[in-house]
Design a protein around this motif. Structure first.
Motif, mmCIF file in Angstrom:
data_model
loop_
_atom_site.group_PDB
_atom_site.id
_atom_site.type_symbol
_atom_site.label_atom_id
_atom_site.label_comp_id
_atom_site.label_asym_id
_atom_site.label_seq_id
_atom_site.Cartn_x
_atom_site.Cartn_y
_atom_site.Cartn_z
ATOM 1 N N TYR A 94 -5.181 0.665 11.015
ATOM 2 C CA TYR A 94 -5.722 -0.599 11.509
ATOM 3 C C TYR A 94 -6.160 -0.425 12.955
ATOM 4 N N SER A 95 -7.385 -0.855 13.242
ATOM 5 C CA SER A 95 -7.939 -0.732 14.585
ATOM 6 C C SER A 95 -8.521 -2.062 15.024
ATOM 7 N N CYS A 96 -8.442 -2.319 16.330
ATOM 8 C CA CYS A 96 -9.124 -3.495 16.864
ATOM 9 C C CYS A 96 -10.347 -3.016 17.648
ATOM 10 N N ALA A 97 -11.313 -3.895 17.768
ATOM 11 C CA ALA A 97 -12.569 -3.538 18.406
ATOM 12 C C ALA A 97 -13.208 -4.785 19.016
ATOM 13 N N VAL A 98 -14.128 -4.549 19.949
ATOM 14 C CA VAL A 98 -14.773 -5.630 20.699
ATOM 15 C C VAL A 98 -16.244 -5.727 20.337
ATOM 16 N N SER A 99 -16.698 -6.969 20.167
ATOM 17 C CA SER A 99 -18.107 -7.227 19.919
ATOM 18 C C SER A 99 -18.543 -8.436 20.732
ATOM 19 N N THR A 100 -19.843 -8.564 20.920
ATOM 20 C CA THR A 100 -20.351 -9.720 21.652
ATOM 21 C C THR A 100 -20.389 -10.978 20.788
ATOM 22 N N ALA A 101 -20.318 -10.786 19.459
ATOM 23 C CA ALA A 101 -20.356 -11.930 18.546
ATOM 24 C C ALA A 101 -19.646 -11.561 17.256
ATOM 25 N N PRO A 102 -19.158 -12.549 16.506
ATOM 26 C CA PRO A 102 -18.480 -12.247 15.244
ATOM 27 C C PRO A 102 -19.403 -11.528 14.269
ATOM 28 N N SER A 103 -18.898 -10.459 13.687
ATOM 29 C CA SER A 103 -19.655 -9.692 12.719
ATOM 30 C C SER A 103 -18.699 -8.898 11.851
ATOM 31 N N TRP A 104 -19.036 -8.791 10.554
ATOM 32 C CA TRP A 104 -18.245 -7.969 9.652
ATOM 33 C C TRP A 104 -18.706 -6.513 9.669
ATOM 34 N N SER A 105 -19.780 -6.235 10.378
ATOM 35 C CA SER A 105 -20.264 -4.858 10.467
ATOM 36 C C SER A 105 -19.604 -4.149 11.635
ATOM 37 N N PHE A 106 -18.901 -3.053 11.339
ATOM 38 C CA PHE A 106 -18.230 -2.324 12.413
ATOM 39 C C PHE A 106 -19.246 -1.729 13.396
ATOM 40 N N LEU A 107 -20.506 -1.634 12.983
ATOM 41 C CA LEU A 107 -21.538 -1.094 13.865
ATOM 42 C C LEU A 107 -21.818 -2.010 15.056
ATOM 43 N N GLU A 108 -21.422 -3.277 14.931
ATOM 44 C CA GLU A 108 -21.656 -4.243 16.005
ATOM 45 C C GLU A 108 -20.569 -4.189 17.080
ATOM 46 N N TYR A 109 -19.572 -3.360 16.891
ATOM 47 C CA TYR A 109 -18.445 -3.305 17.821
ATOM 48 C C TYR A 109 -18.586 -2.079 18.707
ATOM 49 N N HIS A 110 -18.486 -2.291 20.011
ATOM 50 C CA HIS A 110 -18.840 -1.210 20.924
ATOM 51 C C HIS A 110 -17.654 -0.470 21.503
ATOM 52 N N SER A 111 -16.468 -1.023 21.372
ATOM 53 C CA SER A 111 -15.285 -0.338 21.900
ATOM 54 C C SER A 111 -14.153 -0.493 20.904
ATOM 55 N N TRP A 112 -13.399 0.587 20.721
ATOM 56 C CA TRP A 112 -12.354 0.622 19.709
ATOM 57 C C TRP A 112 -11.047 1.123 20.295
ATOM 58 N N GLY A 113 -9.958 0.636 19.726
ATOM 59 C CA GLY A 113 -8.658 1.199 20.038
ATOM 60 C C GLY A 113 -8.436 2.469 19.239
ATOM 61 N N GLN A 114 -7.285 3.091 19.450
ATOM 62 C CA GLN A 114 -7.000 4.366 18.798
ATOM 63 C C GLN A 114 -6.516 4.183 17.368
ATOM 64 N N GLY A 115 -6.119 2.969 17.012
ATOM 65 C CA GLY A 115 -5.664 2.691 15.657
ATOM 66 C C GLY A 115 -4.157 2.833 15.521
ATOM 67 N N THR A 116 -3.616 2.125 14.550
ATOM 68 C CA THR A 116 -2.187 2.220 14.252
ATOM 69 C C THR A 116 -2.017 2.248 12.730
ATOM 70 N N GLN A 117 -1.154 3.114 12.260
ATOM 71 C CA GLN A 117 -0.970 3.311 10.829
ATOM 72 C C GLN A 117 -0.048 2.243 10.247
ATOM 73 N N VAL A 118 -0.491 1.644 9.162
ATOM 74 C CA VAL A 118 0.344 0.733 8.381
ATOM 75 C C VAL A 118 0.466 1.328 6.985
ATOM 76 N N THR A 119 1.693 1.564 6.567
ATOM 77 C CA THR A 119 1.946 2.118 5.252
ATOM 78 C C THR A 119 2.871 1.181 4.496
ATOM 79 N N VAL A 120 2.431 0.772 3.302
ATOM 80 C CA VAL A 120 3.209 -0.151 2.487
ATOM 81 C C VAL A 120 3.624 0.569 1.211
ATOM 82 N N SER A 121 4.901 0.728 1.029
ATOM 83 C CA SER A 121 5.398 1.408 -0.168
ATOM 84 C C SER A 121 5.677 0.388 -1.275
ATOM 85 N N SER A 122 5.527 0.860 -2.507
ATOM 86 C CA SER A 122 5.735 -0.053 -3.656
ATOM 87 C C SER A 122 7.178 -0.074 -4.110
#
Length: 122
Positions: A94-122
């Motif tokens: 899971y990563s967070c990112a910044v955009s100038t406006a709401p968009s579902w396209s990750f291409l619209e986001y210009h800066s990203w965090g490094q990400g954090t792993q979420v693992t869900v076991s069954s």
């Protein structure tokens, strides 16, 4: 310099809850949109939730509606993703990112965090 730092990932069991944080710096927080995206192995990156910090309007992907909640703490320049009823299919980086406006396209986001792993076991 824009910086986003995620935290809070981990290994949980199906049905558990987890909260992620995205601490932001280097830009005027309430002028932008923060998006949470996730990417599972072998799958495309997908938008999970967005928050427009100008008006606090939020947007949810159908896959997480009713289970995940996005919120912000303007005093701390931090956006949270609270996840409930986790499923194995929620396993991803899971990563967070910044955009100038709401968009579902990750291409619209210009800066990203490094990400954090979420693992869900069954």
């Amino acid at each position: 310099e824009v910086q986003l730092v995620e935290s809070g990932g981990g290994l949980v069991q199906a049905g558990d809850s987890l909260s992620l944080s995205c601490a932001a710096s280097g830009f005027t927080f309430d002028d932008y949109t923060i998006g949470w995206f996730r990417q599972a192995p072998g799958k495309e990156r997908e938008g999970v939730e967005l928050i427009n910090l100008r008006d606090r309007r939020t947007y949810y992907a159908d896959s997480v509606k009713g289970r995940f909640t996005i919120s912000s703490d303007m005093a701390k320049n931090t956006v949270y993703l609270r996840m409930h009823g986790l499923k194995p299919e929620d396993t991803a980086v899971y990563s967070c990112a910044v955009s100038t406006a709401p968009s579902w396209s990750f291409l619209e986001y210009h800066s990203w965090g490094q990400g954090t792993q979420v693992t869900v076991s069954s």
